[in-house]
Design an enzyme around this catalytic site. Sequence first.
Site, PDB file in Angstrom:
ATOM      1  N   ARG A 118      -1.401  12.137 -27.161  1.00 35.74           N
ATOM      2  CA  ARG A 118      -0.589  13.053 -26.335  1.00 35.74           C
ATOM      3  C   ARG A 118      -1.313  13.512 -25.067  1.00 35.74           C
ATOM      4  NH1 ARG A 118       0.300  14.958 -31.438  1.00 35.74           N
ATOM      5  NH2 ARG A 118       2.217  14.137 -32.352  1.00 35.74           N
ATOM      6  N   LYS A 140       2.402  10.383 -11.141  1.00 35.96           N
ATOM      7  CA  LYS A 140       3.410   9.494 -11.732  1.00 35.96           C
ATOM      8  C   LYS A 140       2.687   8.299 -12.352  1.00 35.96           C
ATOM      9  CE  LYS A 140       7.380  10.175  -8.721  1.00 35.96           C
ATOM     10  NZ  LYS A 140       8.313   9.455  -7.841  1.00 35.96           N
ATOM     11  N   GLU A 182       2.872   2.884   4.548  1.00 36.43           N
ATOM     12  CA  GLU A 182       2.999   4.177   3.860  1.00 36.43           C
ATOM     13  C   GLU A 182       2.226   5.266   4.613  1.00 36.43           C
ATOM     14  OE1 GLU A 182       5.009   4.603   1.294  1.00 36.43           O
ATOM     15  OE2 GLU A 182       5.314   2.584   0.502  1.00 36.43           O
ATOM     16  N   LYS A 224       0.419  13.989   1.181  1.00 34.37           N
ATOM     17  CA  LYS A 224       1.029  13.761  -0.133  1.00 34.37           C
ATOM     18  C   LYS A 224       0.738  14.946  -1.057  1.00 34.37           C
ATOM     19  CE  LYS A 224       2.386  11.048  -3.876  1.00 34.37           C
ATOM     20  NZ  LYS A 224       2.514   9.764  -4.546  1.00 34.37           N
ATOM     21  N   GLU A 234       9.827  16.085  -8.333  1.00 36.03           N
ATOM     22  CA  GLU A 234      10.808  15.433  -7.460  1.00 36.03           C
ATOM     23  C   GLU A 234      12.183  16.070  -7.505  1.00 36.03           C
ATOM     24  OE1 GLU A 234      10.170  11.274  -7.249  1.00 36.03           O
ATOM     25  OE2 GLU A 234      11.965  10.919  -6.056  1.00 36.03           O
ATOM     26  N   ARG A 238       9.963  16.159  -2.318  1.00 35.59           N
ATOM     27  CA  ARG A 238       9.301  14.887  -2.657  1.00 35.59           C
ATOM     28  C   ARG A 238      10.198  13.693  -2.320  1.00 35.59           C
ATOM     29  NH1 ARG A 238       5.240  14.283  -7.836  1.00 35.59           N
ATOM     30  NH2 ARG A 238       4.540  12.162  -7.409  1.00 35.59           N
ATOM     31  N   ASN A 242      10.639   9.046   0.225  1.00 35.72           N
ATOM     32  CA  ASN A 242      11.407   7.796   0.115  1.00 35.72           C
ATOM     33  C   ASN A 242      11.934   7.303   1.457  1.00 35.72           C
ATOM     34  OD1 ASN A 242      11.187   7.424  -2.675  1.00 35.72           O
ATOM     35  ND2 ASN A 242      12.758   8.965  -3.044  1.00 35.72           N
ATOM     36  N   HIS A 245      12.795   3.705   2.138  1.00 32.88           N
ATOM     37  CA  HIS A 245      12.749   3.016   0.848  1.00 32.88           C
ATOM     38  C   HIS A 245      14.104   2.497   0.377  1.00 32.88           C
ATOM     39  CE1 HIS A 245       8.683   4.401   0.838  1.00 32.88           C
ATOM     40  NE2 HIS A 245       8.442   3.982  -0.388  1.00 32.88           N
ATOM     41  N   HIS A 249      14.148  -1.165  -0.506  1.00 34.34           N
ATOM     42  CA  HIS A 249      14.447  -1.676  -1.853  1.00 34.34           C
ATOM     43  C   HIS A 249      15.555  -2.719  -1.808  1.00 34.34           C
ATOM     44  CE1 HIS A 249      12.592   1.952  -4.098  1.00 34.34           C
ATOM     45  NE2 HIS A 249      11.770   0.925  -4.103  1.00 34.34           N
ATOM     46  N   HIS A 262       5.987  -4.488  -1.017  1.00 31.60           N
ATOM     47  CA  HIS A 262       6.796  -3.272  -0.943  1.00 31.60           C
ATOM     48  C   HIS A 262       6.650  -2.573   0.428  1.00 31.60           C
ATOM     49  CE1 HIS A 262       8.675   0.439  -2.169  1.00 31.60           C
ATOM     50  NE2 HIS A 262       7.578   1.104  -1.914  1.00 31.60           N
TER      51      HIS A 262
HETATM   52  N1  LIG Z   1       2.435   6.210  -9.212  1.00 36.04           N
HETATM   53  C1  LIG Z   1       2.928   6.288  -8.008  1.00 36.04           C
HETATM   54  O1  LIG Z   1       3.224   7.371  -7.482  1.00 36.04           O
HETATM   55  C2  LIG Z   1       3.109   5.017  -7.221  1.00 36.04           C
HETATM   56  C3  LIG Z   1       3.377   5.083  -5.846  1.00 36.04           C
HETATM   57  C4  LIG Z   1       3.492   3.891  -5.134  1.00 36.04           C
HETATM   58  C5  LIG Z   1       3.360   2.673  -5.788  1.00 36.04           C
HETATM   59  N2  LIG Z   1       3.095   2.654  -7.131  1.00 36.04           N
HETATM   60  C6  LIG Z   1       2.928   1.373  -7.835  1.00 36.04           C
HETATM   61  O2  LIG Z   1       1.804   0.702  -7.305  1.00 36.04           O
HETATM   62  C7  LIG Z   1       1.941  -0.686  -7.527  1.00 36.04           C
HETATM   63  C8  LIG Z   1       1.518  -1.431  -6.284  1.00 36.04           C
HETATM   64  O3  LIG Z   1       0.179  -1.102  -6.012  1.00 36.04           O
HETATM   65  P1  LIG Z   1      -0.776  -2.044  -5.140  1.00 36.04           P
HETATM   66  O4  LIG Z   1      -0.089  -2.404  -3.890  1.00 36.04           O
HETATM   67  O5  LIG Z   1      -2.088  -1.374  -5.105  1.00 36.04           O
HETATM   68  O6  LIG Z   1      -0.785  -3.395  -5.995  1.00 36.04           O
HETATM   69  P2  LIG Z   1      -1.841  -4.046  -6.999  1.00 36.04           P
HETATM   70  O7  LIG Z   1      -2.472  -3.052  -7.879  1.00 36.04           O
HETATM   71  O8  LIG Z   1      -1.113  -5.173  -7.643  1.00 36.04           O
HETATM   72  O9  LIG Z   1      -2.932  -4.625  -5.999  1.00 36.04           O
HETATM   73  C9  LIG Z   1      -2.591  -5.660  -5.094  1.00 36.04           C
HETATM   74  C10 LIG Z   1      -3.532  -6.856  -5.235  1.00 36.04           C
HETATM   75  O10 LIG Z   1      -4.788  -6.532  -4.662  1.00 36.04           O
HETATM   76  C11 LIG Z   1      -5.843  -6.777  -5.594  1.00 36.04           C
HETATM   77  N3  LIG Z   1      -6.868  -5.801  -5.255  1.00 36.04           N
HETATM   78  C12 LIG Z   1      -6.878  -4.476  -5.535  1.00 36.04           C
HETATM   79  N4  LIG Z   1      -7.901  -3.884  -4.935  1.00 36.04           N
HETATM   80  C13 LIG Z   1      -8.579  -4.846  -4.263  1.00 36.04           C
HETATM   81  C14 LIG Z   1      -9.730  -4.836  -3.420  1.00 36.04           C
HETATM   82  N5  LIG Z   1     -10.347  -3.704  -3.122  1.00 36.04           N
HETATM   83  N6  LIG Z   1     -10.148  -6.003  -2.906  1.00 36.04           N
HETATM   84  C15 LIG Z   1      -9.489  -7.165  -3.175  1.00 36.04           C
HETATM   85  N7  LIG Z   1      -8.381  -7.224  -3.928  1.00 36.04           N
HETATM   86  C16 LIG Z   1      -7.937  -6.079  -4.468  1.00 36.04           C
HETATM   87  C17 LIG Z   1      -5.195  -6.637  -6.938  1.00 36.04           C
HETATM   88  O11 LIG Z   1      -5.902  -7.328  -7.936  1.00 36.04           O
HETATM   89  C18 LIG Z   1      -3.824  -7.244  -6.677  1.00 36.04           C
HETATM   90  O12 LIG Z   1      -3.902  -8.629  -6.754  1.00 36.04           O
HETATM   91  C19 LIG Z   1       3.387  -0.920  -7.916  1.00 36.04           C
HETATM   92  O13 LIG Z   1       3.439  -1.220  -9.290  1.00 36.04           O
HETATM   93  C20 LIG Z   1       4.060   0.412  -7.645  1.00 36.04           C
HETATM   94  O14 LIG Z   1       5.119   0.670  -8.539  1.00 36.04           O
HETATM   95  C21 LIG Z   1       2.965   3.798  -7.845  1.00 36.04           C
END
Ligand SMILES: NC(=O)c1ccc[n+]([C@@H]2O[C@H](COP(=O)([O-])OP(=O)(O)OC[C@H]3O[C@@H](n4cnc5c(N)ncnc54)[C@H](O)[C@@H]3O)[C@@H](O)[C@H]2O)c1
Length: 355
Positions: A118, A140, A182, A224, A234, A238, A242, A245, A249, A262
């Site tokens: 938990r 999140k 972003e 943020k 949200e 918040r 978007n 977005h 999307h 994205h």
């Molecule tokens: N929790 C939230 O509030 C929130 C907000 C926005 C996005 N997200 C989520 O984040 C995800 C996307 O995140 P992302 O764009 O970081 O993608 P990701 O984690 O898939 O990373 C992108 C690629 O870069 C590689 N990588 C990461 N760090 C690296 C580095 N320093 N050097 C070389 N390669 C590296 C990873 O292995 C991957 O192949 C989505 O699943 C999305 O839903 C969450």
Amino acid sequence: MKVIQVRHAGGEYPVYVGQGLLGMTSILDRHLEGRVLVVSDQNVAKHYLDRLRPTLSRIQHKRKIILPAGEEYKTVASWQRILDELVELKAQRDATILALGGGVVGDMAGFAAASYMRGIRVIQMPTTLLAQVDAAVGGKTGVNHPQGKNLIGAFHQPAAVIADLDTLQTLDERDYRAGLAEVVKYGAIRDPGFFAWLDARADALAARVPDALVEAVYQSVRNKAEVVAADEKEAGQRALLNFGHTFGHALETFTAYQRYRHGEAVAIGMVLAARLSEFLGRCPTGTSDRLERLLQRLGLDTRLPADADPDRLLNLMRLDKKNRADQIRLILLDDIGQASVTPCPADDIREVLVK
Ligand SMILES: NC(=O)c1ccc[n+]([C@@H]2O[C@H](COP(=O)([O-])OP(=O)(O)OC[C@H]3O[C@@H](n4cnc5c(N)ncnc54)[C@H](O)[C@@H]3O)[C@@H](O)[C@H]2O)c1
């Protein structure tokens, strides 16, 4: 190094932004407790796992799990594997997860931390620009279900976030640019001073100059943090995050998630939302051109692809979860640095999609 305190209903946590932070034992030591599980992916572990060695070598009970990289592995099965490791580690309520990676690792490791016994501690160590300025901050967490992105998850605030900007140097060019979209978003929706700074330092930022990166990540996290402190779950402001977005999307779905990162789709979406704001007379003429020029200087595409079908995009936008009573609710600009949620008639939206 800069530090931002993020306040939330249950307390607060620091976000450290700077260079060389992964190797700084003093920071991690401050936040580590109990047994430690490191969660990372194959790409990130290859570059950066070693940097944690000085800290981890002093911890007696620890394990690591290196997951395959990519959104397709953000699944219940990967989450289950993290939980299995915690059980193997005999982790108790005082254990800590170290999430070293992009948003995918952060979301999954965060969700495992939210659900194991938990709730245990998670320290986010984001290594992509997107994760540093967005995913790692705000609490999140979650995984995808075959029927939908982020369908399973929880709110779970980290104990600390350590954003080491050195990690951004190995990031793929497209992932880096997608993160910049972003960054621009924060300036566009709520911080005109930051937008002007981005305009002035766009070339340095595109070239990943370290001092420009420190400022860009710091200002993004500060924005943020202010938004999530005001609206943790949200209910109101918040939603402004978007911006771009809903268009984005729709474009991602239209291209079956194969063509755009994205952030790349969000960049196109922000320009469309700004054009619509201007078309409706909500913001001064020239606002969308300013936004578009900045995004282009940062290396981002700002136009819909030639094969985009306006009617299909519009239909996809109708499915967005922000909609109420059949109106399409969008984030529109009142000016650079000021935005609001606005219900929009489909015909007006179509105008900017066909141009
Ligand atoms: N929790 C939230 O509030 C929130 C907000 C926005 C996005 N997200 C989520 O984040 C995800 C996307 O995140 P992302 O764009 O970081 O993608 P990701 O984690 O898939 O990373 C992108 C690629 O870069 C590689 N990588 C990461 N760090 C690296 C580095 N320093 N050097 C070389 N390669 C590296 C990873 O292995 C991957 O192949 C989505 O699943 C999305 O839903 C969450």
